[in-house]
Design a protein around this motif. Structure first.
Motif, PDB file in Angstrom:
ATOM      1  N   LEU A  63     120.960  82.049  70.400  1.00 37.67           N
ATOM      2  CA  LEU A  63     122.471  82.079  71.566  1.00 37.67           C
ATOM      3  C   LEU A  63     122.893  80.596  71.978  1.00 37.67           C
ATOM      4  O   LEU A  63     123.562  80.905  73.148  1.00 37.67           O
ATOM      5  N   GLY A  64     123.296  79.733  71.479  1.00 43.45           N
ATOM      6  CA  GLY A  64     122.986  78.459  71.694  1.00 43.45           C
ATOM      7  C   GLY A  64     122.061  77.511  72.460  1.00 43.45           C
ATOM      8  O   GLY A  64     120.652  78.424  72.393  1.00 43.45           O
ATOM      9  N   ASP A  65     122.216  76.536  73.133  1.00 39.97           N
ATOM     10  CA  ASP A  65     121.945  75.423  73.918  1.00 39.97           C
ATOM     11  C   ASP A  65     121.600  75.988  75.303  1.00 39.97           C
ATOM     12  O   ASP A  65     122.184  76.511  75.653  1.00 39.97           O
ATOM     13  N   ILE A  66     120.286  76.094  75.672  1.00 39.56           N
ATOM     14  CA  ILE A  66     120.192  75.849  76.632  1.00 39.56           C
ATOM     15  C   ILE A  66     119.731  74.876  77.781  1.00 39.56           C
ATOM     16  O   ILE A  66     118.924  73.774  76.999  1.00 39.56           O
ATOM     17  N   ASP A  67     120.184  74.400  78.834  1.00 37.10           N
ATOM     18  CA  ASP A  67     119.761  73.172  79.729  1.00 37.10           C
ATOM     19  C   ASP A  67     119.055  73.526  80.547  1.00 37.10           C
ATOM     20  O   ASP A  67     118.224  72.682  81.107  1.00 37.10           O
ATOM     21  N   LEU A  68     118.176  74.901  80.931  1.00 34.98           N
ATOM     22  CA  LEU A  68     116.896  75.634  82.253  1.00 34.98           C
ATOM     23  C   LEU A  68     117.093  76.542  81.750  1.00 34.98           C
ATOM     24  O   LEU A  68     117.603  77.872  81.744  1.00 34.98           O
ATOM     25  N   VAL A  69     114.746  77.062  81.910  1.00 32.49           N
ATOM     26  CA  VAL A  69     114.542  78.081  81.741  1.00 32.49           C
ATOM     27  C   VAL A  69     114.498  78.028  83.721  1.00 32.49           C
ATOM     28  O   VAL A  69     113.385  77.522  84.368  1.00 32.49           O
ATOM     29  N   PHE A  70     114.674  79.364  83.874  1.00 32.87           N
ATOM     30  CA  PHE A  70     114.235  79.608  85.152  1.00 32.87           C
ATOM     31  C   PHE A  70     112.986  81.016  84.941  1.00 32.87           C
ATOM     32  O   PHE A  70     113.593  82.067  85.060  1.00 32.87           O
ATOM     33  N   PRO A  71     111.929  80.646  85.511  1.00 32.31           N
ATOM     34  CA  PRO A  71     110.913  81.719  85.258  1.00 32.31           C
ATOM     35  C   PRO A  71     110.236  82.703  86.326  1.00 32.31           C
ATOM     36  O   PRO A  71     109.772  82.356  87.108  1.00 32.31           O
TER      37      PRO A  71
ATOM     38  N   ALA B 104     118.190  80.080  81.142  1.00 31.54           N
ATOM     39  CA  ALA B 104     117.549  81.363  81.047  1.00 31.54           C
ATOM     40  C   ALA B 104     117.132  81.647  82.116  1.00 31.54           C
ATOM     41  O   ALA B 104     115.971  81.127  82.103  1.00 31.54           O
ATOM     42  N   VAL B 105     116.925  82.960  82.536  1.00 37.23           N
ATOM     43  CA  VAL B 105     115.634  84.469  83.696  1.00 37.23           C
ATOM     44  C   VAL B 105     115.313  84.889  82.865  1.00 37.23           C
ATOM     45  O   VAL B 105     116.041  85.441  81.914  1.00 37.23           O
ATOM     46  N   LEU B 106     114.136  83.901  83.257  1.00 37.95           N
ATOM     47  CA  LEU B 106     112.736  85.336  82.379  1.00 37.95           C
ATOM     48  C   LEU B 106     112.029  85.793  83.198  1.00 37.95           C
ATOM     49  O   LEU B 106     111.876  84.942  84.411  1.00 37.95           O
ATOM     50  N   PHE B 107     111.825  87.112  82.792  1.00 36.34           N
ATOM     51  CA  PHE B 107     111.702  88.134  83.871  1.00 36.34           C
ATOM     52  C   PHE B 107     110.576  88.853  83.250  1.00 36.34           C
ATOM     53  O   PHE B 107     110.879  89.033  81.659  1.00 36.34           O
ATOM     54  N   GLY B 108     110.056  89.743  83.877  1.00 38.03           N
ATOM     55  CA  GLY B 108     109.165  90.808  83.958  1.00 38.03           C
ATOM     56  C   GLY B 108     107.912  90.507  83.305  1.00 38.03           C
ATOM     57  O   GLY B 108     106.697  89.966  84.247  1.00 38.03           O
TER      58      GLY B 108
ATOM     59  N   GLN C 156     113.472  84.050  70.216  1.00 32.03           N
ATOM     60  CA  GLN C 156     112.723  82.785  69.307  1.00 32.03           C
ATOM     61  C   GLN C 156     112.778  81.837  70.031  1.00 32.03           C
ATOM     62  O   GLN C 156     114.182  81.610  70.399  1.00 32.03           O
ATOM     63  N   TRP C 157     112.289  81.357  70.952  1.00 26.40           N
ATOM     64  CA  TRP C 157     112.451  79.737  71.431  1.00 26.40           C
ATOM     65  C   TRP C 157     112.493  78.585  70.396  1.00 26.40           C
ATOM     66  O   TRP C 157     112.400  78.651  69.218  1.00 26.40           O
ATOM     67  N   PRO C 158     113.007  77.988  71.302  1.00 20.72           N
ATOM     68  CA  PRO C 158     113.051  75.877  69.721  1.00 20.72           C
ATOM     69  C   PRO C 158     111.365  76.453  68.801  1.00 20.72           C
ATOM     70  O   PRO C 158     110.784  76.345  69.557  1.00 20.72           O
ATOM     71  N   LEU C 159     112.349  75.659  67.499  1.00 19.03           N
ATOM     72  CA  LEU C 159     111.077  75.298  66.547  1.00 19.03           C
ATOM     73  C   LEU C 159     110.573  73.874  67.347  1.00 19.03           C
ATOM     74  O   LEU C 159     110.018  73.309  66.238  1.00 19.03           O
ATOM     75  N   SER C 160     110.998  73.349  67.703  1.00 20.84           N
ATOM     76  CA  SER C 160     110.644  72.159  68.437  1.00 20.84           C
ATOM     77  C   SER C 160     111.420  71.360  69.385  1.00 20.84           C
ATOM     78  O   SER C 160     112.326  71.907  69.981  1.00 20.84           O
ATOM     79  N   SER C 161     110.636  70.347  69.937  1.00 22.30           N
ATOM     80  CA  SER C 161     110.891  69.772  71.342  1.00 22.30           C
ATOM     81  C   SER C 161     112.245  68.884  70.730  1.00 22.30           C
ATOM     82  O   SER C 161     113.127  68.603  71.960  1.00 22.30           O
ATOM     83  N   ALA C 162     112.524  68.555  69.902  1.00 24.18           N
ATOM     84  CA  ALA C 162     114.258  68.212  69.845  1.00 24.18           C
ATOM     85  C   ALA C 162     115.564  69.314  69.485  1.00 24.18           C
ATOM     86  O   ALA C 162     116.285  69.058  69.373  1.00 24.18           O
ATOM     87  N   SER C 163     114.927  70.631  69.932  1.00 22.79           N
ATOM     88  CA  SER C 163     115.961  71.594  69.751  1.00 22.79           C
ATOM     89  C   SER C 163     115.502  72.432  70.690  1.00 22.79           C
ATOM     90  O   SER C 163     114.503  71.691  71.582  1.00 22.79           O
ATOM     91  N   ARG C 164     116.995  72.759  71.780  1.00 23.86           N
ATOM     92  CA  ARG C 164     117.462  73.434  72.919  1.00 23.86           C
ATOM     93  C   ARG C 164     117.724  75.127  72.685  1.00 23.86           C
ATOM     94  O   ARG C 164     118.520  75.849  72.901  1.00 23.86           O
ATOM     95  N   GLU C 165     117.849  75.071  71.137  1.00 29.09           N
ATOM     96  CA  GLU C 165     118.292  76.327  70.765  1.00 29.09           C
ATOM     97  C   GLU C 165     118.004  77.573  71.138  1.00 29.09           C
ATOM     98  O   GLU C 165     116.863  77.720  69.964  1.00 29.09           O
ATOM     99  N   LEU C 166     118.177  78.691  71.608  1.00 33.16           N
ATOM    100  CA  LEU C 166     117.421  79.813  71.490  1.00 33.16           C
ATOM    101  C   LEU C 166     118.245  81.059  70.302  1.00 33.16           C
ATOM    102  O   LEU C 166     119.541  80.542  70.003  1.00 33.16           O
ATOM    103  N   THR C 167     117.209  81.605  69.426  1.00 28.18           N
ATOM    104  CA  THR C 167     117.658  82.635  68.884  1.00 28.18           C
ATOM    105  C   THR C 167     117.167  83.902  69.007  1.00 28.18           C
ATOM    106  O   THR C 167     116.473  84.172  69.648  1.00 28.18           O
ATOM    107  N   VAL C 168     118.570  84.967  68.775  1.00 25.20           N
ATOM    108  CA  VAL C 168     117.829  86.109  69.123  1.00 25.20           C
ATOM    109  C   VAL C 168     117.928  86.897  67.805  1.00 25.20           C
ATOM    110  O   VAL C 168     119.024  87.336  67.061  1.00 25.20           O
TER     111      VAL C 168
END
Length: 369
Positions: A105-113, A13-17, A83-95
């Motif tokens: 949006l599925g699970d993510i492995d890493l955020v690039f802020p 997930a590339v996070l910007f702005g 929306q970010w994951p609802l807990s640390s037990a998940s890596r799923e993003l939703t939109v």
């Protein structure tokens, strides 16, 4: 570990702005990353933060966020909300789209802020990511906060035995109550001085004051960005910068070759020169240093990186004066637009733009902050 997204690729997930005055520079950096990231290795989710702080899903289109002459890119509010994951037990993003429909949006492995300035580079986003347990690129909460605040970063560096430019920190309250005392303090540093917001980057809000008469206007510009301002003594010397990348698997941080900013005329390396490719400034990389100077610069860069507890990456800015290197500042999320010094220095060191992104992602996945 890669999540099963059907492609075998890492999901980034590339996070910007973001909400800061450096919003456009963050977008331009994201445009560069989106264009250069290896699509054979990564699936990318472009998450743009609007100037009002809404997390939106943006098109995966580098051209939409490129610097184009004097046109600065921005994140449009397209009505989507990630929306970010609802807990640390998940890596799923939703939109949720503008019509109100929600999908995964599925699970993510890493955020690039790739965020610059307050509300992104200052530990706030890093704290959010720590709370929900997502790996990310870059420094952690404390190092980001210290690196963002020039007063505290200079204090930490000075305590570590690293030379920094003499300065006076001034609050908005102090300036309003006792401007005469502040003018005297600035005069004691010696004219000209540079006046900077304590917690902003990209040379936003920075002015040069050549005399006491110039100080009120410079203070007004800086205080428009922050309630705390630094007045710094002018240093005479060469402006030298380098990139630092965190070590892999317990190894020491790595430092690039040096780059040099050569300003022609009486100006300084301001926002326009950094990002709008204005005339009057040359970026030379590699810079002409003696072998001894290069070794010393790299030693100090690692010392500064470790002094604030940085991780992932940083750009360290020096003045090379007659008495040696003096650190101007340390930036924990430097811009990497096509004309930025950080990628230029690493390319001159032998690391291409895509390889640099690979390194930062791999370090982010293994970093324990």
């Amino acid at each position: 570990m890669t999540h099963d997204n059907g492609t075998g690729k890492l999901v980034v997930a590339v996070l910007f702005g973001g909400r800061s005055s450096e919003h456009s520079i963050s977008c331009a950096t994201a445009g560069g990353v989106l264009a250069a990231i290896d699509r054979g290795k990564y699936d990318v989710i472009p998450m743009g933060i609007t100037v009002d702080g809404a997390f939106t899903l943006q098109p995966d289109d580098p051209a939409a966020f490129a610097l184009d002459g004097e046109m600065l890119p921005s994140v449009p509010d397209n009505g989507t909300r990630v929306q970010w994951p609802l807990s640390s037990a998940s890596r799923e993003l939703t939109v949720t789209d503008a019509a109100g429909a929600t999908r995964s949006l599925g699970d993510i492995d890493l955020v690039f802020p790739i965020l610059h300035g307050p509300f992104g580079e200052d530990g706030t986003i890093q704290g959010l990511l720590e709370l929900i347990g997502l790996p990310y690129v870059g420094a952690g909460v404390l190092a980001s906060a210290v690196g963002m605040d020039k007063h505290f970063s200079k204090t930490v560096l000075q305590h570590s035995g690293i030379a920094v430019a003499p300065w006076r920190t001034v609050s908005a309250r102090e300036w309003a109550a006792s401007p005469g005392i502040i003018v005297s303090a600035a005069a004691a540093l010696g004219w000209p001085v540079f006046v900077k917001p304590a917690r902003a980057g990209s040379s936003v809000g920075v002015s040069r004051a050549d005399s006491a008469e110039d100080l009120p206007a410079a203070m007004a510009v800086a205080l428009a960005e922050d309630s705390k301002v630094l007045i710094e003594a002018r240093l005479v010397g060469r402006e030298i910068e380098c990139g630092v990348i965190g070590g892999r698997r317990g190894e020491a941080p790595r430092v690039s070759v040096a780059g040099e900013i050569i300003v022609r005329g009486a100006g300084f390396y301001d926002f326009t020169a950094k990002y709008l490719d204005a005339g009057g400034v040359d970026l030379v990389c590699p810079a002409s240093l003696t072998p001894g100077e290069l070794v010393e610069m790299q030693r100090l860069a690692v010392l500064a990186f470790e002094a604030i507890g940085a991780a992932g990456l940083a750009r360290v800015d020096f003045f090379l004066t007659d008495s040696g290197f003096v650190i101007n500042e340390l930036n924990t999320m430097p811009g990497f637009t096509p004309i930025s010094m950080f990628p230029k220095c690493w390319m001159a060191t032998g690391l291409s733009y895509p390889e640099l992104i690979d390194e930062l992602i791999e370090i982010g996945l293994e970093t324990v902050r």
